[in-house]
Design a protein around this motif. Structure first.
Motif, PDB file in Angstrom:
ATOM      1  N   LEU A   1      24.934  46.637  13.011  1.00 16.18           N
ATOM      2  CA  LEU A   1      25.126  47.552  14.141  1.00 16.18           C
ATOM      3  C   LEU A   1      26.468  48.272  14.085  1.00 16.18           C
ATOM      4  O   LEU A   1      26.571  49.433  14.489  1.00 16.18           O
ATOM      5  CB  LEU A   1      24.968  46.796  15.459  1.00 16.18           C
ATOM      6  CG  LEU A   1      23.562  46.255  15.738  1.00 16.18           C
ATOM      7  CD1 LEU A   1      23.531  45.452  17.027  1.00 16.18           C
ATOM      8  CD2 LEU A   1      22.545  47.389  15.784  1.00 16.18           C
TER       9      LEU A   1
ATOM     10  N   ILE B   1      29.064  45.237  21.043  1.00 15.28           N
ATOM     11  CA  ILE B   1      28.126  44.750  20.036  1.00 15.28           C
ATOM     12  C   ILE B   1      28.230  43.232  19.897  1.00 15.28           C
ATOM     13  O   ILE B   1      27.214  42.534  19.769  1.00 15.28           O
ATOM     14  CB  ILE B   1      28.377  45.450  18.683  1.00 15.28           C
ATOM     15  CG1 ILE B   1      27.948  46.918  18.775  1.00 15.28           C
ATOM     16  CG2 ILE B   1      27.621  44.747  17.548  1.00 15.28           C
ATOM     17  CD1 ILE B   1      28.291  47.753  17.550  1.00 15.28           C
TER      18      ILE B   1
ATOM     19  N   SER C   1      24.997  40.864  20.810  1.00  9.55           N
ATOM     20  CA  SER C   1      24.384  40.152  19.680  1.00  9.55           C
ATOM     21  C   SER C   1      24.564  38.643  19.772  1.00  9.55           C
ATOM     22  O   SER C   1      24.308  37.932  18.788  1.00  9.55           O
ATOM     23  CB  SER C   1      24.990  40.662  18.362  1.00  9.55           C
ATOM     24  OG  SER C   1      24.864  42.057  18.254  1.00  9.55           O
TER      25      SER C   1
ATOM     26  N   ALA D   1      24.172  48.401  21.628  1.00 12.37           N
ATOM     27  CA  ALA D   1      24.740  49.250  20.576  1.00 12.37           C
ATOM     28  C   ALA D   1      24.544  50.728  20.899  1.00 12.37           C
ATOM     29  O   ALA D   1      25.457  51.549  20.707  1.00 12.37           O
ATOM     30  CB  ALA D   1      24.110  48.916  19.225  1.00 12.37           C
ATOM     31  N   VAL D   2      23.353  51.075  21.400  1.00 13.97           N
ATOM     32  CA  VAL D   2      23.080  52.476  21.754  1.00 13.97           C
ATOM     33  C   VAL D   2      23.961  52.920  22.918  1.00 13.97           C
ATOM     34  O   VAL D   2      24.559  54.007  22.901  1.00 13.97           O
ATOM     35  CB  VAL D   2      21.586  52.665  22.098  1.00 13.97           C
ATOM     36  CG1 VAL D   2      21.349  54.049  22.711  1.00 13.97           C
ATOM     37  CG2 VAL D   2      20.722  52.494  20.846  1.00 13.97           C
TER      38      VAL D   2
ATOM     39  N   PRO E   1      20.688  43.480  21.378  1.00  7.83           N
ATOM     40  CA  PRO E   1      21.639  44.104  20.449  1.00  7.83           C
ATOM     41  C   PRO E   1      21.465  45.617  20.344  1.00  7.83           C
ATOM     42  O   PRO E   1      22.454  46.357  20.336  1.00  7.83           O
ATOM     43  CB  PRO E   1      21.328  43.418  19.104  1.00  7.83           C
ATOM     44  CG  PRO E   1      20.714  42.118  19.468  1.00  7.83           C
ATOM     45  CD  PRO E   1      19.929  42.389  20.720  1.00  7.83           C
ATOM     46  N   LEU E   2      20.209  46.081  20.288  1.00  9.09           N
ATOM     47  CA  LEU E   2      19.971  47.526  20.145  1.00  9.09           C
ATOM     48  C   LEU E   2      20.372  48.292  21.400  1.00  9.09           C
ATOM     49  O   LEU E   2      21.001  49.357  21.317  1.00  9.09           O
ATOM     50  CB  LEU E   2      18.494  47.785  19.822  1.00  9.09           C
ATOM     51  CG  LEU E   2      18.042  47.432  18.404  1.00  9.09           C
ATOM     52  CD1 LEU E   2      16.553  47.687  18.235  1.00  9.09           C
ATOM     53  CD2 LEU E   2      18.834  48.229  17.374  1.00  9.09           C
ATOM     54  N   VAL E   3      20.005  47.754  22.569  1.00  8.68           N
ATOM     55  CA  VAL E   3      20.349  48.430  23.831  1.00  8.68           C
ATOM     56  C   VAL E   3      21.862  48.549  23.976  1.00  8.68           C
ATOM     57  O   VAL E   3      22.392  49.630  24.293  1.00  8.68           O
ATOM     58  CB  VAL E   3      19.747  47.682  25.041  1.00  8.68           C
ATOM     59  CG1 VAL E   3      20.356  48.192  26.350  1.00  8.68           C
ATOM     60  CG2 VAL E   3      18.234  47.852  25.070  1.00  8.68           C
TER      61      VAL E   3
ATOM     62  N   GLN F   1      27.190  52.566  13.061  1.00  7.31           N
ATOM     63  CA  GLN F   1      28.096  53.434  13.833  1.00  7.31           C
ATOM     64  C   GLN F   1      29.338  53.810  13.041  1.00  7.31           C
ATOM     65  O   GLN F   1      30.269  54.422  13.576  1.00  7.31           O
ATOM     66  CB  GLN F   1      28.476  52.736  15.141  1.00  7.31           C
ATOM     67  CG  GLN F   1      27.248  52.372  15.975  1.00  7.31           C
ATOM     68  CD  GLN F   1      27.533  52.274  17.459  1.00  7.31           C
ATOM     69  OE1 GLN F   1      28.398  52.948  17.979  1.00  7.31           O
ATOM     70  NE2 GLN F   1      26.785  51.437  18.148  1.00  7.31           N
TER      71      GLN F   1
ATOM     72  N   LEU G   1      16.713  41.512  19.132  1.00  2.83           N
ATOM     73  CA  LEU G   1      16.310  42.902  18.898  1.00  2.83           C
ATOM     74  C   LEU G   1      16.643  43.794  20.088  1.00  2.83           C
ATOM     75  O   LEU G   1      17.412  44.747  19.962  1.00  2.83           O
ATOM     76  CB  LEU G   1      14.806  42.964  18.592  1.00  2.83           C
ATOM     77  CG  LEU G   1      14.272  44.357  18.230  1.00  2.83           C
ATOM     78  CD1 LEU G   1      14.926  44.860  16.940  1.00  2.83           C
ATOM     79  CD2 LEU G   1      12.747  44.334  18.074  1.00  2.83           C
TER      80      LEU G   1
ATOM     81  N   TYR H   1      27.489  53.443  21.813  1.00  4.31           N
ATOM     82  CA  TYR H   1      27.631  54.700  21.061  1.00  4.31           C
ATOM     83  C   TYR H   1      27.811  55.889  22.008  1.00  4.31           C
ATOM     84  O   TYR H   1      28.653  56.766  21.781  1.00  4.31           O
ATOM     85  CB  TYR H   1      26.404  54.901  20.178  1.00  4.31           C
ATOM     86  CG  TYR H   1      26.378  56.232  19.460  1.00  4.31           C
ATOM     87  CD1 TYR H   1      27.145  56.428  18.316  1.00  4.31           C
ATOM     88  CD2 TYR H   1      25.598  57.284  19.939  1.00  4.31           C
ATOM     89  CE1 TYR H   1      27.126  57.657  17.664  1.00  4.31           C
ATOM     90  CE2 TYR H   1      25.580  58.508  19.297  1.00  4.31           C
ATOM     91  CZ  TYR H   1      26.337  58.691  18.154  1.00  4.31           C
ATOM     92  OH  TYR H   1      26.331  59.907  17.517  1.00  4.31           O
TER      93      TYR H   1
ATOM     94  N   VAL I   1      23.669  40.757  12.116  1.00  3.48           N
ATOM     95  CA  VAL I   1      23.341  41.734  13.162  1.00  3.48           C
ATOM     96  C   VAL I   1      24.577  42.547  13.541  1.00  3.48           C
ATOM     97  O   VAL I   1      24.516  43.784  13.674  1.00  3.48           O
ATOM     98  CB  VAL I   1      22.743  41.035  14.405  1.00  3.48           C
ATOM     99  CG1 VAL I   1      22.658  42.003  15.585  1.00  3.48           C
ATOM    100  CG2 VAL I   1      21.370  40.468  14.086  1.00  3.48           C
TER     101      VAL I   1
END
Length: 336
Positions: free
Chosen positions: A160, A113, A117, A95-96, A91-93, A164, A88, A99, A156
């Motif tokens: 992600l 990503i 992940s 991906a952000v 991967p989120l950090v 995007q 969680l 972006y 995942v």
């Protein structure tokens, strides 16, 4: 389960630089290498690269033990926190950050990503030993990571990249997981059982696995030479891309490590459990990231080259984290 970091592994970042230089040399003086490599393929998988990637993955997956997964209920808190970070937070950090820092560079976004992940299952055994953390927890968590990668990695990554607006070949992604995780995992489980039965556990742990570990590093470096050779022109013409992908990678490492340290403090873990949680929760399985990038975009792609930066930066960062963890222990940041 004490393991030292050999000189070869300790200076892995230096060997990566040498691979880069050799690769660029080959790109300049053997420009037909790419066309030759493209002839040795089955589908989208290069036979030489596929063989190297198998030799990279198989030794790492020898750590996987189904029996270890059953121990989860005995001490669930640090393992749950690690899984939370692996699937969680990280991967989120990444991906952000991808972006915001890599807009317009879709392949580099995918590279980040893929790295974010992919929880690590191999080198963390070494980092955890150097940090004198709880190695039983280390083995249990890496075993669980190995198992969960089979089912969570592709979904995942698809989620992600989809958020995007980046379209990737989903079928090729699932096939990559099957080839580069499923087959080595099955091979490792069967060979582990047969070899221990035939040669004994001592021989397996002290002879076979160390030998395979050395072969894995050679396979990794050979893959990187080919990777840089086929990307030599791209690298020479666009060195800023490697700097570009390194910025969110490094920022991501800092954020993820900081969040993991705070979580382990919040949940009052002692040092031995906390340092393993932070190390595994903050590292990535760069082998599968590189393998997947190659399968999705080709050996001569920016995505493949971008994932190698995860390898380049992770070794010195993890060594630094080991020393930082020991410092936090000295100032009694964690319990015990």
């Amino acid at each position: 389960m004490e393991k030292g970091l050999g000189k070869f592994e300790k200076y892995l970042w230096l060997w990566v630089i040498l691979c880069l230089l050799i690769g660029i040399f080959l790109a300049q003086y053997f420009p037909n290498l790419s066309s030759v490599m493209n002839k040795w393929k089955i589908g989208n998988v290069s036979i030489p690269i596929g063989a190297c990637l198998f030799l990279m993955m198989y030794p790492a997956l020898l750590n996987f033990k189904i029996s270890e997964v059953k121990k989860l209920l005995k001490a669930p808190k640090p393992i749950v926190l690690t899984l939370l970070s692996n699937w969680l937070i990280a991967p989120l950090v990444t991906a952000v950050l991808a972006y915001y820092f890599l807009e317009g560079h879709d392949q580099l976004i995918v590279a980040l990503i893929l790295l974010g992940s992919s929880p690590c299952t191999a080198m963390v055994i070494v980092w955890g030993s150097l940090a004198k953390g709880n190695q039983e927890q280390n083995v249990i968590t890496t075993s669980i990571n190995t198992f969960t990668i089979m089912f969570l990695y592709a979904p995942v990554v698809i989620l992600l990249t989809g958020v995007q607006g980046i379209d990737i070949d989903k079928f090729e992604l699932f096939i990559s997981v099957l080839i580069f995780i499923g087959i080595p995992m099955l091979t490792s489980l069967v060979s582990r059982k047969l070899l221990i039965k035939r040669k004994g556990r001592v021989w397996f742990e002290n002879v076979y696995r160390p030998l395979l570990g050395k072969i894995a590093i050679i396979a990794l470096l050979f893959t990187l030479i080919l990777l840089f050779a086929l990307n030599g022109e791209v690298l020479i013409q666009n060195p800023q891309d490697m700097l570009l992908v390194s910025v969110p990678l490094l920022i991501g490492f800092v954020i993820i490590v900081a969040l993991n340290i705070l979580l382990t403090k919040l949940f009052k873990l002692n040092y031995k459990e906390a340092i393993i949680t932070v190390i595994i929760g903050s590292s990535s399985h760069f082998e599968i990231a590189i393998a997947t990038a190659i399968a999705l975009f080709g050996l001569g792609s920016q995505a493949a080259l971008g994932t190698t930066m995860g390898l380049f930066w992770e070794v010195p960062i993890m060594l630094g984290l080991v020393h930082f963890g020991k410092y936090l222990k000295r100032i009694s940041f964690w319990n015990g």
